[in-house]
Structures are given as C-alpha cells and as structure tokens.
Design an enzyme around this catalytic site. Structure first.
Site, PDB file in Angstrom:
ATOM      1  N   GLN A 110      37.917  35.406  29.453  1.00 52.66           N
ATOM      2  CA  GLN A 110      38.734  35.184  30.642  1.00 52.66           C
ATOM      3  C   GLN A 110      37.955  35.541  31.900  1.00 52.66           C
ATOM      4  OE1 GLN A 110      41.653  38.245  31.387  1.00 52.66           O
ATOM      5  NE2 GLN A 110      43.201  36.756  31.988  1.00 52.66           N
ATOM      6  N   GLY A 111      37.714  34.577  32.773  1.00 50.55           N
ATOM      7  CA  GLY A 111      36.987  34.836  34.018  1.00 50.55           C
ATOM      8  C   GLY A 111      37.938  34.988  35.192  1.00 50.55           C
ATOM      9  N   TYR A 112      38.421  36.202  35.403  1.00 51.69           N
ATOM     10  CA  TYR A 112      39.406  36.453  36.469  1.00 51.69           C
ATOM     11  C   TYR A 112      38.836  37.355  37.562  1.00 51.69           C
ATOM     12  CZ  TYR A 112      43.722  34.289  34.680  1.00 51.69           C
ATOM     13  OH  TYR A 112      44.697  33.414  34.312  1.00 51.69           O
ATOM     14  N   SER A 113      38.738  38.659  37.254  1.00 51.72           N
ATOM     15  CA  SER A 113      38.356  39.642  38.283  1.00 51.72           C
ATOM     16  C   SER A 113      36.958  39.391  38.813  1.00 51.72           C
ATOM     17  CB  SER A 113      38.394  41.059  37.700  1.00 51.72           C
ATOM     18  OG  SER A 113      39.694  41.416  37.351  1.00 51.72           O
ATOM     19  N   SER A 166      36.143  40.310  29.388  1.00 53.51           N
ATOM     20  CA  SER A 166      36.143  40.898  28.044  1.00 53.51           C
ATOM     21  C   SER A 166      35.297  40.068  27.092  1.00 53.51           C
ATOM     22  CB  SER A 166      37.572  40.963  27.482  1.00 53.51           C
ATOM     23  OG  SER A 166      38.397  41.652  28.367  1.00 53.51           O
ATOM     24  N   GLU A 181      49.039  38.230  29.155  1.00 52.91           N
ATOM     25  CA  GLU A 181      48.094  39.327  29.004  1.00 52.91           C
ATOM     26  C   GLU A 181      48.835  40.666  29.075  1.00 52.91           C
ATOM     27  OE1 GLU A 181      45.156  39.604  32.065  1.00 52.91           O
ATOM     28  OE2 GLU A 181      43.920  41.005  30.929  1.00 52.91           O
ATOM     29  N   GLU A 189      50.290  50.477  39.637  1.00 50.98           N
ATOM     30  CA  GLU A 189      50.775  50.401  41.014  1.00 50.98           C
ATOM     31  C   GLU A 189      51.154  48.968  41.382  1.00 50.98           C
ATOM     32  OE1 GLU A 189      48.116  52.073  39.947  1.00 50.98           O
ATOM     33  OE2 GLU A 189      48.882  54.097  40.246  1.00 50.98           O
TER      34      GLU A 189
END
Lengths: 378, 393
Positions: free
Chosen positions: B131-134, B166, B249, B377
């Site tokens: 997964q290429g997110y952050s 990951s 997720e 948060e």
C-alpha cells in the site's frame, strides 16, 4: 443476538415518550422543592402500572407481562435518562425479583400480582452499614416457638416510608461473612415493632431506615427455606445490579448528550467551544465508553433471561463499567458546562447526584471490580 | 438434509482430506502466516500446498464472487466454513493486503477488466500487494501527499517517495495514491493507481523499528511507468477510494484489540503469586489487570453487537467508528500489562530463554498500533466531527 426485537423497540419508544412527558428532571425538582410526602407522583405510577410496566418481568402466571428482564431493562434505561421518580427500582426490579427467586408458591401468588398491578409497593431491606456487603448481614433472626423474632436495623431501604411490606434479609445462623444462615422474611409496614424513618440523600429520592424491635414473623412469612436464602438472594442482587446498570446507561447517555449539545451552543473566544480539540477528544472518548457500556448492559440483560451461568461475572462487569462511565460522564458534564453546571438552576447537577446514589446501591465500582477479578480467577 | 447441513458435511469431509496435518498446528510466529507472491516466503512447504488446494475451491477468499476466484459463499456458509476449519484447527491458508484492503476497493470501484485481471491472482496467492499511502510530509494529513503522476497519454510517469509501505521489499505490485493535479483543493487531484514493483525506477529501503523488526519500507519512485488502464476510478477522484480502503485497514488493525493470548490475570498468578484467599498478591497490579479485562470484555461485546446489528439489517452503526481507537489502545494496555506481569522475563531481547524477546518486541510493536492507519487522535477527530457533529476548529 445483541439487538432489540420489534416488541422491545416499541416498548423502549413508549417508555421514552411517556417518561419524557410525565416524569422528568423538572418533575423531580418539584417533588424536591415541595418536600413532597410521597416522593413520587402516584398518578404517574398508576399510569405506568396500567401500561404493564410494573409487571414486565413478572411471569404471566402471576399477573405480569412475562416480557423478561431485557424488556424491564429498556424501561429502566429510560427512567435513568429522565431521572424519573417511581417505585420501579424498589418494587419491580428488586422486591419482585427477590420474591420470584426465593418465595413459596403461596407467597408469589399473593404478592406478585399486587406488585404487577401497582397496588402494593414492596422493597428489599438489606444494607446495614456504610457499604454494600450482603454476606456481612448481622440483623438477628431468632426462633421463638412458631415464630421468628427479628431485631436490628437496616439502612438505604428504597421507598421505605411508602412501602406496604419489606423483604428483610437477616441472619438466623452463622457469623457475618458466611453464606449459610442467611434468611429472608416478609414484614408488613405497620406491624408491631416496625419503625420507619425517612432519610434524605443527595439525589432527592426516597430512602429510609427500617428499625425492627421484637418483630414477630410467623412461618407463612418466612421467604423460602430458613438459613438458605443466599443462592436466590445472590441471583437477585446480580439482577438488581444489572437493572441499575441499565438506569446508569440511560443517565450517563443523557448527561453526555446534553453536554455535547451545550458544546455546540456555548461561545467563547468568538467561536463555539465544541470546536476546540481539547474538548472534542474528551467527548469522543466518552462516546466510545458509552458504546462499550451499551454493549455490556445488553449482554448482561440477555444473560438474565437466558439463565446464563456467567450471570455473576456479567453482573459485576456491567455494574463496574457503568459506575466508571457514569462517573466520567457526569464529571465531564459539570466541567464542560462550566460555571452554569455548578448552579442548582441548571439540570446537569441532578444527574451527578442521582448517579452516585445508583452507583452506590448494591455495590459500587470498587466492590464490583474486585468481584469481577475474583470471578475471573485472580 | 438442508443445504447448509449438506454444505457442512461436504466441507468437513473435504477439509479432513485436504488440510495437511502441519497446517492444523497452531500458528507460532509471524512466519507461519502465508502471504504468497512471486517469491513467497515459506516456513513450511505445506503452506503452498494448503493455499493451492484452498484456492482451487475459492476458499482462500470465501466471501468474494466465484467469477473472480472467490468462494461465492453467503454469510451462513462462511460461518460454517469458519467453524469447520476451527474444528480441526486449520490455519488460514493465505493472508494478504490484496485480500484485506485492495480487493474490497477493487470490487467497489474497479472496472470489469481490472477485477478480472487483479482479483484471481490475489485469491491464488500469486501476487503480493503493498500500500503506497503515507509520505514523509503526509502522515495524519494524508491528503497533502505530493508524489507526482505526469500524464503521457496511455500512461503516467511517477516521481516521489512513500514511507511506511508495509513489506514493500517483498511485494509484487503496489496500490498507490498519486497527485495528478495540483490546482484544486488537496483532496482533489489525487488518483489511485496500480503498478508493478518490478518496474524500472522503484527502489525500497526497509526501516528498522524499535521492536527490531522491519515490516515497513521507504519506497522511492524515479520516473516509474504506470499504465492508465490500471488507474482505479476517475482521474483526480482517488480520495474517496483511499478513504474507503482506510476503513478496511482500520477494521483489520482494531481486531488486534480483541486479540487472544493468555489472560494477564492468569499469567500473573504464576509470576506474582497469590495471597491466602487465592487473590493476586499485588492489589495495584490486580486492579490494573481487572480494569483491562473488563474493558476488553466490553469491547468484545461491542464488536459482537455491531456485527449482530449488521446481520439484523440495521447497517453499520456509529459504534464502529470507535473500533480503531479503542481496539489499539486496549492492545497497548494488554502489552504493558504483559510486561508488568512478566517482569524480567518480558524485558529479554534475545536468546531462547526469552523466546527471542517475544514479549518485549510485541510490546514495542504495539506502540505503532495507535499511529498506523490513522492515529488515535485522528480517530477521535473523526468521531467528534462525523458522529457528534461538533464543528471544525
């Protein structure tokens, strides 16, 4: 299934509608400010009984609706939301359950229909000291020929001054602390040697002290087998704890919803205070805790009706959790309302007062968390 | 015999004949989970055999449609299959981000060609996804991501950097959020594209965590080619897919909160000892454990309640919005208690006597649960705004 069926949803809606109209916080305030002699509105109680609520959990054979405790729990939750003053807790939740669990056939036939119709109010007289400690019961029951003589006093007897009769837990044998030797007796108000003194707690609801001096009880009024009340009493107390947890769920949820509404109205620094993250996160956390509370209360109520062997553990889990969350909800309720929350004029204060009394009755957070640990094997 | 009874009988017989004995032994460590892929990591050869056999019936992903390699089972049949697998202690044959995250997004947003191309290899365990997110400057504020995708007609050229990817070093393909347009608001102009990690210009670098393991990577893209036919959804409309996928997720991560393992209370009876009445011989620790176990029980009841509400057709209630927050915070508490209960044993880092530092590494790894997939948060922000209706700051 941890969901309500259609009948239960209808019952819940009916209770919500009626109580929000007829038995609200402002009604409680009027009862308090007028030093009302009864402590609840008899007309409202009659209407509640006419709708069958006084017999929801009482079997049909004894004049009830036979809806079970899940149904009663839904009404109790709404009563908790509105801080409704009525004998629903004393007579319906606790005394009727004690009779159903412990009583002889004749006793059930005599008293349960009268409770279910609202005609008679019964109440349990158990606590003797500052804390709930049922096994430490010391009030003496002594055999005297055909009779048993009761001597001693009880505190925190709900609706004592308006009760028609008391279910008195006494010790006929053994030392305080022992399970064996606990007995239950039916004592009618006004019988020789029975004295009731009304007391005033922080929540403005009905409690009193019951003093028994040389009170003679005949064999018809021994509830169940003498010396063997503990198993039935223990189950009664589990059910009572779960019922009060349902009330605390309604109370804590209502206090929370009123507080969130206030966060959306009150302006400081040129904006509504509900836009501040410091308050948002606390409100969101409380929302999470209330969702957990709702789940454990429903699971515990269903466990009563299903005769689940885990009932004692679930009863203590529900009461411990609801004591914790009701404390949080009402404390945050005052703090987030700010100065207005400290005034008697505002209603939020009624919630924190009622919460602490409900929390105390039949064991508080510390009592039930300790019991939960013990029942969990550590 | 009802259909369901017959299904159970058939499943039981088939599992009995086809599940290798080694795959009926409890999972001992992370290596025992089979993730598949072009170069699969295999702790035992039976993992591949078991995956292959189950995939043949569509039972690696029993709830997906048969036409895409799934089992096409309804909810009741899925339950029966789970029960029958549990009966013999059968392991899940395949775990992957393809199943838990990309698949649901493709089923909802993908076109027919994309589903046909990508879903069956997921079911067969042939392609492992990441997964290429952050990005370094887009963590909680994910929508501010800057990895660029330039339009070249039939394909994009991708440049930029992802982080916390990951198992990027082990994955075959990536589902990736890229910026195709910089002119509008940050939520617009994001596209959801799929490409092969073996493409020229992709490099990965594992990140070593405080727990000593390296499940995450930094991932770099230097003029990487991605075909437009592998863009899911419309150009610039990837944020909706990203959010949908995040809910899957979060569900996966919140499951950690209900994770089993020995009760800290029971373990403490051995390591701390008991008093004359059989109570844990340290009242402060006993109280902490009781509070944790109480909350864990209430959380499990809430997961069950929300599941029952969905089954009863009431939809996914607001309660589900707390799962990620509460589940991960609970898991951290459980790990802290395990360390407190384990004492010196739980502080070991290496060596058989400490089981390879299992307790300490699990404890340290759990700290990431309330960060990954949306911090606690951020979760509280979401509850405050979407559920409680409180206004933006």
């Amino acid at each position: 299934m941890l969901v309500l069926n259609e009948d239960q949803v209808m019952l819940k809606d009916a209770a919500a509608g009626f109580l929000a109209d007829r038995a609200t916080v402002s009604h409680l305030r009027k009862l308090r400010d007028s030093d009302d002699e009864t402590g609840f509105d008899p007309a409202v109680w009659r209407d509640m009984a006419d709708m069958g609520w006084a017999g929801i959990a009482i079997p049909e054979a004894y004049g009830g609706l036979g809806y079970g405790y899940t149904g009663l729990g839904l009404v109790l939750e709404q009563a908790g939301r509105n801080l409704s003053a009525s004998p629903l807790e004393s007579s319906v939740l606790v005394a009727a359950t004690a009779l159903a669990e412990l009583g002889t056939e004749a006793q059930k036939e005599h008293w349960l229909p009268a409770i279910a119709s609202g005609e008679k109010i019964l109440t349990l007289a158990l606590q003797e000291n500052a804390h709930h400690a049922p096994l430490r019961t010391a009030l003496r029951a002594t055999r005297h020929g055909e009779h048993v003589i009761l001597e001693g006093s009880k505190c925190l007897v709900t609706d004592a001054h308006v009760a028609d009769a008391f279910i008195v837990i006494a010790r006929s044998e053994g030392r305080p602390g022992a399970e064996h030797g606990l007995s239950a007796f039916l004592v009618e108000a006004g019988a020789p040697g029975v004295h009731v003194e009304r007391r005033h707690l922080v929540d403005s609801r009905n409690v009193g002290v019951l003093t028994l001096h040389d009170v003679h009880v005949d064999s018809d009024n021994v509830i169940g087998d003498i010396g063997a009340a503990w198993p039935g009493l223990s189950r009664t107390l589990d059910i009572a704890s779960i019922g009060l947890s349902a009330m605390l769920l309604g109370l804590a949820t209502e206090a929370f919803e009123r507080t969130v509404a206030y966060l959306g109205e009150r302006k400081q620094f040129g904006r509504v205070i509900g836009s501040f993250q410091g308050l948002q996160h606390r409100a969101a956390h409380l929302f999470a805790e209330l969702e957990l509370s709702r789940s454990i209360v429903l699971q515990a109520l269903q466990a009563i009706d299903a005769e689940d062997p885990e009932l004692p553990l679930l009863a203590s889990a529900a009461k411990a959790k609801l004591c914790e969350v009701a404390t949080l909800s009402t404390n945050e309720g005052i703090q987030m309302h700010g100065g207005i929350g400290m005034t008697d004029e505002h209603e939020i204060g009624f919630f924190i007062k009622r919460a602490r009394v409900l929390q105390h009755q039949f064991g508080d957070y510390n009592y039930h968390l300790d019991r939960f640990a013990r029942l969990s094997g550590f | 015999m009802t259909d369901l009874t017959q299904f159970r009988a058939e499943a039981r017989e088939w599992l009995e004949h086809n599940c290798p004995p080694t795959m009926r032994e409890p999972v001992q460590s992370f290596e025992d989970y089979y993730m598949g892929g072009r170069n699969p990591e295999v702790a035992h050869p039976d993992q591949q055999l078991w995956c292959e056999r189950m995939a043949g019936r569509g039972w690696t992903v029993p709830h997906w449609p048969r036409e895409y390699g799934g089992g096409g089972l309804d909810a009741e049949e899925q339950r029966v299959l789970r029960e029958e697998m549990a009966r013999i202690g059968a392991r899940r044959p395949l775990d992957s981000f393809g199943i838990s995250m990309l698949g649901p997004a493709l089923l909802k947003f993908g076109n027919e060609e994309q589903k046909q191309e990508h879903l069956p290899p997921i079911c067969r365990g042939e392609i492992r996804w990441c997964q290429g997110y952050s990005e370094p400057n887009a963590g909680s504020d994910l929508a501010s991501l800057q990895t660029r995708a330039e339009d070249h007609g039939d394909h994009y050229t991708i440049n930029g950097q992802k982080v916390w990817t990951s198992y990027a070093n082990k994955a075959d393909w990536i589902f990736c959020l890229v910026r195709t347009d910089n002119s509008g608001s940050k939520h617009e102009g994001i596209s959801f594209v799929l490409f092969d990690m073996a493409s020229p210009g992709v490099t990965t670098r594992p990140i070593r965590l405080i727990s000593g393991s390296s499940p995450f990577c930094e991932t770099f893209f230097d003029n990487v080619r991605a075909e437009k036919k592998n863009r899911v959804g419309d150009e610039g409309k990837g944020w909706a897919i990203a959010k949908y996928l995040l809910t899957h997720e979060r569900e996966m991560i919140s499951g950690f909160g209900a994770s089993s393992g020995p009760s800290p209370g029971k373990t403490a009876l051995e390591t701390v000892g008991t008093d004359a009445e059989g109570r844990l011989d340290n009242s402060a620790l006993r109280q902490s454990i009781a509070q944790y176990q109480l909350d864990a029980r209430c959380f499990a009841a809430t997961m069950a309640r929300v599941g029952d509400e969905v089954k009863a057709g009431q939809g996914l209630g607001a309660a589900s919005s707390i799962f990620k927050y509460y589940g991960t915070e609970l898991n951290k508490r459980r790990n802290e208690l395990n360390v407190a209960v384990g004492g010196e044993n739980a502080l070991g880092w290496e060596g058989d006597v400490y089981r390879g530092g299992e307790a300490a590494r699990s404890w340290l790894r759990s700290k990431g649960n309330s960060i990954e997939g949306g911090t606690s948060e951020v979760q509280l922000n979401i509850v405050a705004k979407r559920v409680l209706g409180l206004p933006d700051a």
